[in-house]
Scaffold this motif. Structure first.
Motif, PDB file in Angstrom:
ATOM      1  N   TRP A 108       0.842  -1.192   0.000  1.00  0.00           N
ATOM      2  CA  TRP A 108       0.000   0.000   0.000  1.00  0.00           C
ATOM      3  C   TRP A 108       0.882   1.249   0.000  1.00  0.00           C
ATOM      4  O   TRP A 108       0.630   2.198  -0.760  1.00  0.00           O
ATOM      5  N   ALA A 109       1.901   1.276   0.867  1.00  0.00           N
ATOM      6  CA  ALA A 109       2.815   2.428   0.932  1.00  0.00           C
ATOM      7  C   ALA A 109       3.514   2.623  -0.409  1.00  0.00           C
ATOM      8  O   ALA A 109       3.687   3.751  -0.872  1.00  0.00           O
ATOM      9  N   PHE A 110       3.893   1.518  -1.047  1.00  0.00           N
ATOM     10  CA  PHE A 110       4.557   1.576  -2.354  1.00  0.00           C
ATOM     11  C   PHE A 110       3.604   2.114  -3.420  1.00  0.00           C
ATOM     12  O   PHE A 110       3.943   3.029  -4.171  1.00  0.00           O
ATOM     13  N   ASP A 111       2.404   1.541  -3.488  1.00  0.00           N
ATOM     14  CA  ASP A 111       1.436   1.917  -4.525  1.00  0.00           C
ATOM     15  C   ASP A 111       0.945   3.361  -4.381  1.00  0.00           C
ATOM     16  O   ASP A 111       0.707   4.037  -5.386  1.00  0.00           O
ATOM     17  N   HIS A 112       0.782   3.837  -3.150  1.00  0.00           N
ATOM     18  CA  HIS A 112       0.251   5.184  -2.915  1.00  0.00           C
ATOM     19  C   HIS A 112       1.338   6.229  -2.655  1.00  0.00           C
ATOM     20  O   HIS A 112       1.021   7.409  -2.487  1.00  0.00           O
ATOM     21  N   ALA A 113       2.597   5.784  -2.613  1.00  0.00           N
ATOM     22  CA  ALA A 113       3.735   6.687  -2.353  1.00  0.00           C
ATOM     23  C   ALA A 113       3.506   7.505  -1.080  1.00  0.00           C
ATOM     24  O   ALA A 113       3.754   8.709  -1.040  1.00  0.00           O
TER      25      ALA A 113
END
Length: 176
Positions: free
Chosen positions: A52-57
């Protein structure tokens, strides 16, 4: 330490002596499809939160508004072209559960570190792309040179055969 051929770098090293609390760190890198790969060891990471952190930056986990119950802080490594990975930090002291991230200077240092790490990963990735393109271009040039050499060789042999016929020399080659 990191094995750059794998998709996960794991370390029990402390995250800098300048931080108010020490933390264990794991670097998660995406595969070719953009999915983060979890470590092979018994790390208590939640790959769903990391993804999630990766996908939403956006940062997630302890000390954030997104899934704050997680004991781990997930910090995306955002480079100029795209997000390059996630740094997962687990405070080594349970009492520090996310509080050290609330100190503005600590978070600023961590964000700066993450930005520099992201730029380094992006540079590494761009060098890899450049080398692939360079090798492809060199291979195509070699094929073109090989083709020209073969075409020239055929022309020389053909011209040589015609010349020997004109001189009346028998080469044993059946004529055209």
């Amino acid at each position: 330490l990191c094995d750059w051929s794998s998709d996960v770098c794991s370390s029990d090293l402390l995250v800098g002596s300048g931080f108010a609390a020490a933390a264990g760190a794991t670097l998660l890198l995406p595969d070719d499809e953009g999915s983060l790969q979890g470590p092979n060891g018994g790390e208590p990471l939640d790959i769903g939160i990391a993804q999630w952190a990766f996908d939403h930056a956006q940062a997630a986990g302890t000390g954030t508004d997104t899934l704050p119950a997680s004991p781990i802080f997930y910090l995306p490594l955002i480079a100029p072209m795209r997000t390059r990975g996630v740094l997962a930090l687990l405070p080594l002291e349970a009492a520090q559960h996310g509080r050290w991230l609330l100190v503005p200077e600590q978070r600023q240092h961590l964000d700066t570190f993450a930005a520099l790490a992201a730029i380094a990963l992006e540079q590494f990735a761009l060098q890899h792309v450049f080398l692939q393109a360079f090798h492809l271009h060199a291979h195509r040039r070699l094929r073109a040179v090989d083709h020209l050499c073969r075409a020239g060789e055929t022309a020389v042999i053909g011209n040589g055969h015609q010349g020997t016929q004109q001189l009346g020399i028998d080469t044993g080659v059946v004529g055209h």
